[in-house]
Design an enzyme around this catalytic site. Structure first.
Site, PDB file in Angstrom:
ATOM      1  N   LYS A  24       0.834  -1.208   0.000  1.00  0.00           N
ATOM      2  CA  LYS A  24       0.000   0.000   0.000  1.00  0.00           C
ATOM      3  C   LYS A  24       0.864   1.252   0.000  1.00  0.00           C
ATOM      4  O   LYS A  24       0.650   2.183  -0.778  1.00  0.00           O
ATOM      5  CB  LYS A  24      -0.897  -0.005   1.242  1.00  0.00           C
ATOM      6  CG  LYS A  24      -1.500   1.334   1.619  1.00  0.00           C
ATOM      7  CD  LYS A  24      -2.224   1.252   2.960  1.00  0.00           C
ATOM      8  CE  LYS A  24      -1.642   2.138   4.011  1.00  0.00           C
ATOM      9  NZ  LYS A  24      -2.067   3.533   3.951  1.00  0.00           N
ATOM     10  N   ASN A  25       1.857   1.289   0.907  1.00  0.00           N
ATOM     11  CA  ASN A  25       2.651   2.503   1.086  1.00  0.00           C
ATOM     12  C   ASN A  25       3.589   2.768  -0.082  1.00  0.00           C
ATOM     13  O   ASN A  25       4.167   3.851  -0.175  1.00  0.00           O
ATOM     14  CB  ASN A  25       3.438   2.436   2.396  1.00  0.00           C
ATOM     15  CG  ASN A  25       2.534   2.582   3.611  1.00  0.00           C
ATOM     16  OD1 ASN A  25       1.473   3.197   3.521  1.00  0.00           O
ATOM     17  ND2 ASN A  25       2.945   1.998   4.721  1.00  0.00           N
ATOM     18  N   CYS A 118      -5.506   8.649   9.201  1.00  0.00           N
ATOM     19  CA  CYS A 118      -5.577   7.994  10.511  1.00  0.00           C
ATOM     20  C   CYS A 118      -5.272   8.966  11.648  1.00  0.00           C
ATOM     21  O   CYS A 118      -4.407   9.823  11.520  1.00  0.00           O
ATOM     22  CB  CYS A 118      -4.565   6.845  10.596  1.00  0.00           C
ATOM     23  SG  CYS A 118      -5.117   5.309   9.885  1.00  0.00           S
ATOM     24  N   ARG A 123       1.882  14.092  12.709  1.00  0.00           N
ATOM     25  CA  ARG A 123       2.491  13.855  11.390  1.00  0.00           C
ATOM     26  C   ARG A 123       2.516  15.133  10.561  1.00  0.00           C
ATOM     27  O   ARG A 123       2.006  15.190   9.446  1.00  0.00           O
ATOM     28  CB  ARG A 123       1.747  12.735  10.656  1.00  0.00           C
ATOM     29  CG  ARG A 123       1.762  11.427  11.414  1.00  0.00           C
ATOM     30  CD  ARG A 123       1.638  10.238  10.512  1.00  0.00           C
ATOM     31  NE  ARG A 123       0.275   9.976  10.105  1.00  0.00           N
ATOM     32  CZ  ARG A 123      -0.093   8.931   9.388  1.00  0.00           C
ATOM     33  NH1 ARG A 123       0.787   8.062   8.998  1.00  0.00           N
ATOM     34  NH2 ARG A 123      -1.341   8.744   9.041  1.00  0.00           N
ATOM     35  N   ASP A 309       4.282   0.332  12.163  1.00  0.00           N
ATOM     36  CA  ASP A 309       3.078  -0.280  11.617  1.00  0.00           C
ATOM     37  C   ASP A 309       2.877  -1.724  12.081  1.00  0.00           C
ATOM     38  O   ASP A 309       1.847  -2.335  11.786  1.00  0.00           O
ATOM     39  CB  ASP A 309       3.101  -0.237  10.082  1.00  0.00           C
ATOM     40  CG  ASP A 309       2.677   1.121   9.544  1.00  0.00           C
ATOM     41  OD1 ASP A 309       2.233   1.971  10.341  1.00  0.00           O
ATOM     42  OD2 ASP A 309       2.780   1.330   8.327  1.00  0.00           O
ATOM     43  N   ARG A 401      -8.623   0.222   4.300  1.00  0.00           N
ATOM     44  CA  ARG A 401      -7.665   1.168   3.730  1.00  0.00           C
ATOM     45  C   ARG A 401      -6.349   0.478   3.354  1.00  0.00           C
ATOM     46  O   ARG A 401      -5.629   0.981   2.484  1.00  0.00           O
ATOM     47  CB  ARG A 401      -7.370   2.299   4.719  1.00  0.00           C
ATOM     48  CG  ARG A 401      -8.515   3.279   4.927  1.00  0.00           C
ATOM     49  CD  ARG A 401      -8.063   4.444   5.793  1.00  0.00           C
ATOM     50  NE  ARG A 401      -6.787   4.949   5.311  1.00  0.00           N
ATOM     51  CZ  ARG A 401      -5.691   5.077   6.064  1.00  0.00           C
ATOM     52  NH1 ARG A 401      -5.707   4.761   7.331  1.00  0.00           N
ATOM     53  NH2 ARG A 401      -4.569   5.546   5.536  1.00  0.00           N
TER      54      ARG A 401
END
Length: 428
Positions: A24-25, A118, A123, A309, A401
């Site tokens: 995903k990232n 999220c 961040r 994560d 997600r």
């Protein structure tokens, strides 16, 4: 509006093989990078998750066409003339700030709504801005939008990041590839996803060296030297780590395919130290366990350290270990919101600042719990698999997600888990 939930019947053993989807990232940033090559870029191994749909819609709003055929995306940016991203999309997902760098690279300007996503920490994007300012970008805020311009064009510079931020490294990299001269990014993020992005940029005509190390050197090329390409996304190391944690929790053996084990080196070391048997091959990892889980100390750090994560998944393991574990969260200040949900299931956890003291318990009990973020949601489903009785996981949009067919993959490993709408029969 009806709510979808995941219902888990506990005390199952996960065993078997599962293949991970594309990262995903990584895929999110590869889609953004396609803006730098005017024309039709083909990206393979793209996961079927909601974040990808949002990023695809962001590019469509800019004028691109984005078409999916299974796990392949075709992104045609030939007609893109727009440099503004809408708030209603950007506010749904922080990663959409990734279009900032390539828009600046392509148009010399950008207007991007401030990001959302999220609720796991501030961040801030300060480092993105400082890095881009060093190569000639000026910024202004206008009614919730970040406006970027390059009054004298992009020019190479030596940039030292305060922290090895993945997002800042990516945005700076995507703008620097078309800056005049050489850009050096020092204290760059070293994640495998950075390497994947750099490899795609090189395939598009960029000149990048050092990706995956703390110093990345970019020799700028003219924008018209950048072209579309074909690229395959790397496997998702966090999805892999999640399934491996499930194997460690229930005993396994669980084999995960489609991942380079070196991406998970520290996490695999921690699983071994907890009493698991870990075997690796070229593109697979197997985890099994026949003795009690042992306590651990974990500190989350940027890659190659222990990934934030995977912190929730390992907190779950610590909650069942024989003794006291200490987990220190150094990356996102709100990541411990997961602990309160796990405590609803009987976990013994005390939070002190950015440390969690986790005393293992003999059993977790099924309960109604809520996903507080993407990784917490995935970990709560695992917790339900290892708990007594029924667990009902709410707010599962977070899981969608980042995990493709999470319920289906867990069911293929033997979990008694279904996805249903509240008020409707579960199908059992």
């Amino acid at each position: 509006m009806a709510e979808e939930i995941i219902i888990v019947q506990g005390t199952n053993t996960l065993a078997g093989e599962v293949s991970v989807s594309g990262a995903k990232n990584s895929a999110l940033k590869l889609i953004a990078a396609a803006l730098l090559g005017r024309g039709r870029t083909l990206i393979r191994n793209v996961p079927l998750i909601s974040d990808i749909e949002i990023m695809s819609e962001v590019l469509r709003c800019l004028g691109a066409t984005v078409e999916r055929d299974g796990h392949t995306l075709v992104v045609d940016t030939g007609a893109v003339e727009e440099h503004e991203t809408p708030y209603e999309l950007v506010s749904k997902m922080r990663a959409s700030i990734s279009v900032l760098g390539p828009l600046i690279g392509r148009f010399g300007r950008a207007r991007v709504a401030m990001p959302g996503g999220c609720q796991i920490g501030a961040r801030k994007i300060d480092m993105h801005l400082v890095g881009l300012e060093a190569i000639g970008v000026t910024f202004a805020m206008d009614h919730g939008f970040l406006e970027a311009e390059t009054p004298e064009g992009l020019r190479g510079a030596h940039v030292v990041l305060d922290f090895p931020s993945v997002g800042a490294t990516e945005n700076l990299l995507m703008a620097a590839v078309v800056a005049e001269g050489t850009t050096v990014i020092e204290n760059a993020a070293r994640e495998p996803e950075i390497v994947d992005l750099a490899n795609m940029l090189v395939a598009m005509g960029a000149r990048v060296e050092g990706a995956g190390s703390a110093i990345i050197e970019v020799e700028g090329v003219a924008l018209d030297e950048m072209h579309p390409c074909e690229h395959t996304t790397v496997g998702d190391r966090i999805e892999a780590g999640t399934f491996l944690a499930g194997g460690a929790l229930t005993g396994g053996p669980v084999t995960v395919r489609g991942i380079d084990p070196s991406y998970l080196r520290v996490a695999l070391m921690k699983l071994s130290s907890m009493g698991c048997d870990v075997q690796t091959g070229e593109d697979w990892v197997t985890v099994s366990r026949t003795r009690p889980l042992e306590p651990i100390d974990i500190q989350t750090l940027p890659h190659p350290g222990f990934p934030t994560d995977l912190q929730a998944q390992f907190m779950l393991l610590a909650a069942r270990a024989d003794g006291m574990s200490v987990i220190t969260e150094n990356v996102f200040e709100n990541r411990f919101m997961f602990a309160s949900e796990l405590m609803r299931m009987g976990a013994d956890i005390a939070i002190e600042d950015h440390h969690a003291l986790v005393r293992g318990v003999d059993v977790l009990q099924g309960a109604d719990v809520s996903s507080t973020d993407l990784r917490a949601g995935a970990a709560l489903v695992l917790a339900g698999i290892g708990a007594e009785g029924e667990t009902r996981v709410h707010n599962i949009g977070h899981i969608d997600r980042g995990y493709e067919d999470y319920v289906g993959k867990l069911a293929s490993l033997g979990a008694d888990v279904v996805r249903t709408t509240v008020g409707e029969p579960s199908g059992r």
